[in-house]
Design an enzyme around this catalytic site. Structure first.
Site, short mmCIF file in Angstrom:
data_model
loop_
_atom_site.label_atom_id
_atom_site.label_comp_id
_atom_site.label_asym_id
_atom_site.label_seq_id
_atom_site.Cartn_x
_atom_site.Cartn_y
_atom_site.Cartn_z
CG HIS A 43 -2.44 0.78 1.20
ND1 HIS A 43 -1.99 1.97 1.78
CD2 HIS A 43 -2.87 1.20 0.33
CE1 HIS A 43 -3.23 2.66 1.67
NE2 HIS A 43 -4.05 2.05 0.39
CE LYS A 84 -1.31 4.67 -0.67
NZ LYS A 84 -1.94 3.82 -1.59
CG ASP A 140 18.18 12.00 -10.26
OD1 ASP A 140 18.72 10.58 -10.60
OD2 ASP A 140 18.38 12.41 -10.83
CG HIS A 190 -6.75 8.83 -0.60
ND1 HIS A 190 -5.95 8.09 -1.25
CD2 HIS A 190 -7.23 7.26 0.49
CE1 HIS A 190 -5.65 6.92 -0.97
NE2 HIS A 190 -6.31 6.31 -0.31
CE LYS A 200 -4.31 6.95 2.66
NZ LYS A 200 -5.30 6.45 3.02
CG ASP A 260 1.89 19.60 21.38
OD1 ASP A 260 2.98 19.74 22.29
OD2 ASP A 260 1.02 19.01 21.25
#
Length: 496
Positions: free
Chosen positions: A203, A205, A210, A418, A420, A425
């Site tokens: 899952h 992403k 480089d 979507h 996440k 603080d």
């Protein structure tokens, strides 16, 4: 005459005295020598005993019932790179904020910049690929951004850039089109059979360019993630220390993408890291001293020294003293995909503890769309029920609904927040996982954690990373798209 015997007697007497004197002097010298030798032997014995005590006995005196500290490689946790952070978002078509409200560069533009700047290599870890209208069997003009991203990626091998991709097994024919085109262009692709290895999915992403630039966030390699789904991520430039550490996570996926792969235990040393929640990387981020590290899930994919994603989240919540703001698509304290269903209260317990013991202000901004599970509502209402003006338990829960036209409603799996991420603080956390147990126990995910505590403003005049994320949260929290959970009479995403 008697002089000769007397002389002989005196001479013999002198010889006896000389012998006595010689014997006495040598006896004294011998006694001094033996005393010195005895003293030296005593000192050597004492030193040997001290060394033996330190090596064999003293360590056991320090052992307590607590867990031993995590063993990490002996590396320098300081980085001299002039790292630059940019918070990026995808705002769905037709979703309008007040012009004076916080806005950030687009994920689409960030991806273009990264792809076009690639000189030697680009690594992509992705859940699935649907960057064109053909993939989703649609005819949406807004798919053009995803289609442009795909064309830029197809050109990379022609420019001499090594493009490597790890991906979850495609679940539909449409998810194979882009991968086939990329393979034909010269990209190297490995499908990671994580469903067989851990029972979860890949899952994650992120993009690595480089060995010095990166993107990580909620956006999939999907045209809808650029124009029809609300997404958030971070792009980091010129930060080889951090980016090469992210490449170790990629390399772990890459190693599992060969036929009949198995998860090593333990992972070889080259996958280990010294950057974690206990010893973060000290780096200059946007001209400001910062502490930063990457977490990963599930535990089976974490090499030595890597902080597990769940432990990162729990430690951030536990360290908060003023507020904890959470924005995720799903918040379900269960093993959502397990059979039979299992309760999983780890994060939920820590949020309640923070509100109860330390009076921390908790805000949850959870997505609401036509794929929202009805059983999520009772858990959220339970948290919201803790709010009490007398006891000052301070937990607020809102649901975020992306506005949708009739035409937009026909786009599959679109029009949802979507995001996440987690901000307190003290700390900013940007991840790739939804908040249910499966994502931390079985599914591959990763996150970027930044701490700039004690710094009010960046040296270049920009807001702190934590403040940037807080501004995004408060913009959404106070927007017309956010509604109190009490306004939902039934366990579905339709307000009263």
């Amino acid at each position: 005459m008697t002089s000769q015997p007397l002389y002989t007697q005196l001479k013999e007497s002198e010889e006896v005295e000389e012998q006595v004197l010689w014997f006495t002097q040598h006896h004294v010298s011998a006694r001094r020598y033996y005393r010195c030798a005895l003293l030296i032997a005593l000192l050597v014995t004492m030193l040997f005993c001290a060394m033996l005590f330190q090596l064999l006995i003293f360590p056991f005196l320090l052992v307590t019932p607590m867990a031993m500290p995590e063993v990490i490689p002996n590396q320098d946790n300081k980085c001299d790179d002039p790292c630059r952070w940019v918070l990026v978002e995808s705002i769905p078509e037709g979703m309008i904020y007040n012009e004076s409200i916080t806005s950030n560069p687009s994920i689409y533009q960030a991806w273009l910049n990264l792809i076009r700047s690639a000189n030697s290599s680009m690594d992509i870890a992705s859940f699935y690929w649907t960057l064109t209208n053909e993939d989703t069997e649609t005819s949406e003009p807004t798919a053009s951004q995803g289609e442009e991203i795909l064309q830029e990626l197809l050109r990379l091998p022609q420019r001499g850039v090594v493009l490597r991709i790890v991906v979850n097994p495609p679940s539909s024919p449409g998810q194979k089109n882009d991968l086939q085109a990329l393979t034909q262009s010269g990209a190297l692709i490995r499908v990671v059979e994580l469903p067989k290895l851990t029972g979860g999915v890949l899952h994650t992403k992120f993009l690595v360019v480089d060995g010095k630039h990166m993107f990580i966030g909620s956006a999939n390699m999907d045209w809808r993630s650029l124009t029809q789904v609300k997404e958030l991520g971070a792009t980091v430039y010129n930060c080889s220390c951090l980016v090469k550490d992210l490449q170790k996570i990629f390399q772990a996926y890459w190693a599992l993408g060969v036929p009949n792969a198995s998860i090593p235990s333990p992972w070889p040393e080259e996958y280990s890291t010294s950057y974690n929640k206990d010893t973060p990387l000290a780096v200059t981020l946007n001209s400001t001293s910062s502490q930063i590290y990457l977490s990963s899930a599930p535990p089976a994919l974490c090499a030595q020294g890597r902080t597990e994603d769940l432990q990162a989240i729990l430690s951030i919540i536990d360290d908060a003293r003023v507020f904890v703001y959470v924005a995720v698509m799903d918040y379900i304290p269960t093993m959502e995909f397990s059979h039979p269903k299992k309760y999983w209260p780890e994060i939920d317990d820590h949020l309640r503890k923070a509100a109860y013991e330390r009076k921390v202000h908790i805000r949850l901004l959870i997505s609401c769309w036509h794929h929202t599970e009805p059983f999520m509502f009772p858990f959220l209402r339970s948290l919201a029920a803790m709010r009490d003006n007398k006891t000052h338990y301070d937990i607020d829960v809102k649901l975020f609904i992306v506005p949708t036209t009739a035409a937009q409603a026909r786009i599959p799996y679109a029009r949802v927040n979507h995001n996440k991420y987690l901000v307190t603080d003290k700390v900013a956390y940007i991840g790739t996982s939804n908040w249910s147990g499966d994502y931390f126990v079985q599914t591959a995910g990763s996150a970027l954690i930044v701490n700039q505590t004690g710094v009010a403003t960046a040296s270049d005049g920009q807001a702190m990373v934590q403040k940037q994320l807080q501004d995004v949260f408060e913009r959404d929290w106070n927007s017309e798209y956010s509604r109190e959970i009490s306004s939902f009479s039934q366990n579905k995403c339709k307000a009263r």
